[in-house]
Design a protein around this motif. Structure first.
Motif, PDB file in Angstrom:
ATOM      1  N   VAL A 155       0.866  -1.179   0.000  1.00 50.92           N
ATOM      2  CA  VAL A 155       0.000   0.000   0.000  1.00 50.92           C
ATOM      3  C   VAL A 155       0.901   1.227   0.000  1.00 50.92           C
ATOM      4  O   VAL A 155       1.768   1.363   0.866  1.00 50.92           O
ATOM      5  N   PHE A 156       0.695   2.110  -0.990  1.00 50.54           N
ATOM      6  CA  PHE A 156       1.479   3.346  -1.060  1.00 50.54           C
ATOM      7  C   PHE A 156       0.562   4.523  -0.753  1.00 50.54           C
ATOM      8  O   PHE A 156      -0.320   4.863  -1.535  1.00 50.54           O
ATOM      9  N   LEU A 157       0.740   5.123   0.420  1.00 46.50           N
ATOM     10  CA  LEU A 157      -0.046   6.281   0.827  1.00 46.50           C
ATOM     11  C   LEU A 157       0.724   7.546   0.461  1.00 46.50           C
ATOM     12  O   LEU A 157       1.654   7.948   1.168  1.00 46.50           O
ATOM     13  N   ASP A 158       0.357   8.155  -0.650  1.00 48.75           N
ATOM     14  CA  ASP A 158       1.036   9.350  -1.109  1.00 48.75           C
ATOM     15  C   ASP A 158       0.461  10.576  -0.405  1.00 48.75           C
ATOM     16  O   ASP A 158      -0.753  10.757  -0.351  1.00 48.75           O
ATOM     17  N   GLU A 159       1.350  11.409   0.119  1.00 52.97           N
ATOM     18  CA  GLU A 159       0.971  12.603   0.888  1.00 52.97           C
ATOM     19  C   GLU A 159       0.071  12.220   2.074  1.00 52.97           C
ATOM     20  O   GLU A 159      -1.054  12.680   2.220  1.00 52.97           O
ATOM     21  N   ILE A 160       0.594  11.366   2.916  1.00 50.92           N
ATOM     22  CA  ILE A 160      -0.157  10.826   4.055  1.00 50.92           C
ATOM     23  C   ILE A 160      -0.602  11.916   5.018  1.00 50.92           C
ATOM     24  O   ILE A 160      -1.589  11.753   5.744  1.00 50.92           O
ATOM     25  N   SER A 161       0.084  13.050   5.035  1.00 45.38           N
ATOM     26  CA  SER A 161      -0.270  14.134   5.954  1.00 45.38           C
ATOM     27  C   SER A 161      -1.661  14.688   5.676  1.00 45.38           C
ATOM     28  O   SER A 161      -2.238  15.379   6.521  1.00 45.38           O
TER      29      SER A 161
END
Length: 492
Positions: A260-266
């Motif tokens: 799982v790639f969470l891009d811009e997790i913020s």
């Protein structure tokens, strides 16, 4: 119910005086009267004790007309006789009756080890029916294969570490760290400014070990706030108004055994951050509207272009989630911190753009390279590619990118102005001489940069030329030549 009575009577004659439970009787009646099958029961003398109405009708008999007849007269090639004579079942035999093919099964009936009869069943009324069903099964298999391939394609990563170029020490260290983390069952946080290649690193980490497993990218800023939970963790049918009647598999469940790639997790809402923390801790998800949990296995790679520690202090990011995902951090330096790699990127992406645009720009003037190196690149690699694409379009008929082909803001930053129209052919001799001089200057800068890189790599490896060549992604023979050419002491 007359037919039922006769069927039970036939069973008692063949099986003897067994006491049959009412539930078993009902089940047997349903089995024997199944409209999709034909059923025949004979005794040891080959006489028919029962034949269903459909089979009798097919044979041209009145209801009950088969009873007492020798089965060999009705169906000469029947397998029932073989079952009585040998005591062996025959399963899946093609039975020809009145020039019609049927698939049949026959079983001997035994009592106290003695054969007392046989039972035969036609599973389908004709072989054509089986062929039709087989065709439908094959079509379903095609559809399943299509959707599997589509899903695999939708969740497939394409980039590897070979696609990450650059000789800067920081970028090589980032690659080395990422490769090591590929082998570890640990969550990874990638930090880098926008355009530095965070997804490129994420896909490379995934492909290094798990290339055949799903790579599910989640662009956190684009997830609607009210749908975030259902998108990430899925939902059951009827979980909320507008929910699909079939329910939905969430992104984490889709990524089972993959990444799982969470891009811009913020950008994730605090409420979802809490649920994400639980998923990371327990490695299980619970769909919206469900009370059941499901265990899943995945590698989490999160990316951010903001300082998460600062976000924690400001109350925009959970501290427990930060410490959970920040065990292994990869820092991708911005392009302004590795300007020595700009000529490498220009050469690489110029080839890529030529192929895409079907152009044939094979050179960049030394002055243009100097200006591009001087620029600070707030948009990093992504901006460099965009600027190079603009320059290629402007220089499409000149075969060479010059400074006047660069965008105005790049020239302004470098303290330059647009001196010539790119289509003006009235270039004087002084300009050509100036260009040659500039080319020599930039070439000398490139030589000095390369020399410094080699010296830095040798120092880092303690003078080990093999390790130095690996660190610089350079053939050893080339390294030896450059050490000799630049008169470098390998043991400095």
């Amino acid at each position: 119910m007359k037919e039922d009575d006769e069927l039970l009577y036939s069973l008692q004659n063949v099986l003897g005086k067994y006491e049959l439970d009412p539930t078993i009787i009902r089940a047997l009646l349903f089995f024997f009267k199944n409209p999709y099958t034909g059923l025949t029961i004979i005794d040891r003398d080959m006489h028919v004790h029962f034949m269903d109405k459909a089979s009798e009708k097919f044979l041209g008999l009145e209801y009950g007309g088969a009873k007492g007849m020798d089965i060999r007269e009705l169906v000469p090639k029947t397998g029932l006789t073989s079952a009585v004579e040998t005591g062996l079942p025959i399963i899946g035999r093609i039975l020809e009756v009145k020039d019609r093919n049927r698939v049949s099964v026959v079983y001997p009936i035994k009592q106290n080890g003695e054969i007392v009869g046989a039972i035969g069943q036609v599973i389908f009324h004709s072989i054509e029916e089986i062929e039709r069903i087989n065709t439908e099964i094959q079509e379903l298999k095609k559809q399943i294969r299509y959707y599997k391939e589509k899903t695999h394609s939708d969740y497939k990563s394409i980039y590897t570490f070979n696609d990450i170029i650059g000789n800067n020490r920081s970028i090589r260290e980032a690659i080395h760290t990422a490769q090591k983390l590929s082998f570890l069952d640990v969550d990874v946080l990638i930090y880098g400014e926008s355009g530095t290649g965070k997804e490129l690193f994420a896909q490379s980490i995934h492909n290094y070990i798990h290339s055949n497993q799903p790579f599910v990218k989640i662009n956190c800023p684009t997830i609607p706030f009210d749908l975030a939970e259902s998108e990430l963790f899925g939902y059951e049918k009827g979980a909320f108004t507008g929910a699909s009647a079939l329910g939905k598999v969430g992104s984490f469940e889709t990524a089972h055994n993959g990444t799982v790639f969470l891009d811009e997790i913020s950008s994730l809402p605090l409420s979802i951050q809490a649920k994400l923390l639980r998923v990371l801790q327990e490695r299980e998800i619970r769909r919206v509207g469900s009370t059941k949990t499901k265990k899943i296995h995945f590698k989490l790679i999160a990316a951010t272009n903001v300082d998460l520690k600062k976000s924690v202090i400001e109350g925009n990011f959970r501290d427990d989630l930060y410490y959970r995902i920040a065990k292994a951090i990869i820092y991708i330096p911005p392009l302004r911190e590795r300007k020595e790699d700009i000529p490498v990127y220009l050469n690489h992406f110029l080839k890529v753009i030529n192929k895409s645009f079907k152009t044939n720009i094979n050179d960049i003037s030394s002055k243009a390279i100097e200006i591009l190196i001087r620029y600070d690149w707030p948009g990093n690699i992504r901006e460099l590619i965009n600027i190079l694409e603009q320059a290629v379009i402007k220089a499409w008929d000149s075969k060479k990118i010059r400074e006047e082909h660069l965008p105005q803001h790049i020239l302004s930053y470098a303290g330059e102005g647009v001196k010539k129209d790119p289509f003006d052919s009235n270039r004087n001799i002084e300009q050509e001489i100036s260009t040659v001089s500039e080319k020599k200057n930039i070439k000398q800068e490139i030589i000095e940069t390369e020399k410094n890189l080699i010296m830095s790599a040798l120092k880092q490896t303690g003078g080990n030329k093999r390790k130095t060549a690996m660190l610089l992604s350079m053939p050893r023979s080339t390294l030896y030549k450059k050490i000799k050419r630049y008169k470098i002491d390998p043991f400095l």
